[in-house]
Every structure is written in structure tokens, then in C-alpha cells.
Write an enzyme that holds these catalytic residues in place. Structure first.
Site, PDB file in Angstrom:
ATOM      1  N   LYS A 177       0.937  -1.140   0.233  1.00 42.13           N
ATOM      2  CA  LYS A 177      -0.057   0.092   0.141  1.00 42.13           C
ATOM      3  C   LYS A 177       0.879   1.186   0.055  1.00 42.13           C
ATOM      4  CE  LYS A 177      -4.415   1.210   2.306  1.00 42.13           C
ATOM      5  NZ  LYS A 177      -5.344   0.850   3.434  1.00 42.13           N
TER       6      LYS A 177
HETATM    7  O1  G3P Z   1      -8.684   1.857   3.909  1.00 39.36           O
HETATM    8  C1  G3P Z   1      -8.799   3.046   4.330  1.00 39.36           C
HETATM    9  C2  G3P Z   1      -9.652   3.542   5.472  1.00 39.36           C
HETATM   10  O2  G3P Z   1      -9.165   2.666   6.689  1.00 39.36           O
HETATM   11  C3  G3P Z   1      -9.875   4.722   6.060  1.00 39.36           C
HETATM   12  O3  G3P Z   1     -11.110   4.649   6.705  1.00 39.36           O
HETATM   13  O4  G3P Z   1     -12.650   5.202   8.378  1.00 39.36           O
HETATM   14  O5  G3P Z   1     -10.406   5.752   8.764  1.00 39.36           O
HETATM   15  O6  G3P Z   1     -11.675   6.982   7.156  1.00 39.36           O
HETATM   16  P1  G3P Z   1     -11.379   5.769   7.752  1.00 39.36           P
END
Ligand code: G3P
Length: 217
Positions: free
Chosen positions: A87
Site C-alpha cells: 500500500k
Molecule cells: O482503508 C482506508 C480506511 O481505513 C480509512 O477509513 O474510516 O479511517 O476514514 P477511515
């Protein structure tokens, strides 16, 4: 549509795998820290543990932000296990690194995508996945689903093989709307996946079926 779980929590990964519908796992440095996994060796061991629990792709994020560092870290991660997808953040050195990994046959997930232009660049560099963060766009009063629609249109126009991995999913409607648009993959929390199975009429109907069965016996 492929279903990935967005967590580094071993119990939740096990529960999602147990459902039989899990296609992969995504992690990020915040999710690793949330599980208290710190230090390079422990982080690598944790990735191995996750790879041994599931059969699909497991995204492991680099911390470096310069080209040489991203390459070094990415190669260590890719050599760890065949299921690892490196990633890489959407920054100029990241794009260059994605091109390098793509030529070496190493799978990549370009993360922190917030515009269709960023997704186009990542696809041109040969990213396996792009991760548009729809929940974080919604958080700043910008419709994250519009971004998924734009990327779908652009990728279809040019038959890019890069898969749209809708990320930062927060609820079941995000998943359903991404499926309607044609995102290839969604990654979200276990709660959003489980919520897809819920309907009050299912509960009422089941209760009635079981009560009627009991009456007849
Ligand atoms: O995979 C990316 C994701 O983890 C971001 O999620 O909920 O932290 O915006 P969030």
C-alpha cells in the site's frame, strides 16, 4: 464485488472469514497502532498472522515517503508473503514506486485517493488497486460516491485493469451504493458488513416460521 475487511484486529478478521464471504484485508498504520502493534518486527509478524488467517490479498502500508524508502520497504513487505499487496500513498514518489513495483510484478494499492485525477495517475502507473476514501470525503461535505462514479467512468473509458477499492466505508448504504456504481472491491468494518444481513421483516418472519413449527409439533 469483492469484500475486504478494513482492520488489523485478529478477532474481527476471524469473524469475517468465518462468514465465508471475505476476499481480503486492508490495514493502515492507524489500524495497526489501534491494535497496539508497534515496532517493525512486530508489525511484520502481525501481517504474517493475518495472511495465514485469510486466503485473499492483504494490504500492508509503507511508512516511507521517499522513492528509495518506499521501494526498500515495499520489497520487504512483498517478500514476507505472496498475499501481501504493498500500500503506497498518492504522492509523486509513490506514483514512481508503483510503476517500479508494477514492472516487477508486485501488487500495489494506491491509498489516500481523493480525486479522479489521482486515481487516473495511479492507474497509469500500473496500480493493482486504487483506494478512494469515500467516508472522509463525506466528512467534509463532499459526496464520496461521486468520486467512485467518476473513477468508474474513466477506468471504463480506457479499459484500465486497476481495480476500484472503495475505502473509508462507514455503513451498509456505502457498500450498496458502491455496488450499484460498480466499484470492484469495498473495504469496510465488520459492523457494516454484518449490517447488510439485517432486516426487521426477516426477524419477524423467522420468529413466525419457528412459532408455527412449534405449534405443529
Ligand atoms: O482503508 C482506508 C480506511 O481505513 C480509512 O477509513 O474510516 O479511517 O476514514 P477511515
Amino acid at each position: 464485488m469483492k469484500f475486504f475487511i478494513d482492520t488489523a484486529n485478529i478477532e474481527q478478521i476471524k469473524q469475517a472469514e468465518h462468514l465465508g464471504i471475505l476476499d481480503g484485508v486492508t490495514t493502515n498504520p492507524s489500524l495497526m497502532a489501534k491494535e497496539g502493534v508497534t515496532g517493525n518486527n512486530n508489525i511484520l509478524k502481525h501481517y504474517l498472522k493475518i495472511c495465514n488467517l485469510v486466503t485473499g490479498d492483504v494490504s500492508a502500508e509503507v511508512i516511507s515517503v521517499d522513492y528509495d524508502g518506499i521501494i526498500k520497504e515495499g520489497e520487504i513487505l512483498a517478500n514476507l508473503h505472496k498475499q501481501i499487496v504493498v500500500k503506497v500513498p498518492m504522492i509523486p514518489d509513490g506514483i514512481k514506486a508503483i510503476k517500479y513495483f508494477s514492472e516487477k510484478g508486485i501488487k500495489t494499492n494506491c491509498t489516500l485517493i481523493f480525486s479522479s485525477g489521482q486515481a487516473l495517475l495511479a492507474a497509469k502507473a500500473g496500480a493493482t488497486y486504487v483506494s478512494p476514501f469515500i467516508g472522509r470525503l463525506d466528512d467534509v461535505s463532499t459526496d464520496g460516491l461521486v468520486l467512485i462514479e467518476e473513477i468508474r467512468l474513466i477506468f471504463d473509458n480506457y479499459a484500465f485493469e486497476t481495480e476500484i477499492l472503495a475505502a473509508s466505508i462507514r455503513n451498509p448504504m456505502h457498500i450498496i451504493n458502491c455496488a450499484k456504481i460498480g466499484a470492484d472491491v469495498m473495504t469496510g468494518p465488520l459492523s457494516a458488513i454484518i449490517a447488510l444481513s439485517k432486516h426487521p421483516l426477516t426477524d419477524i418472519g423467522l420468529e413466525k416460521f419457528l412459532a408455527d413449527h412449534r405449534k405443529g409439533n
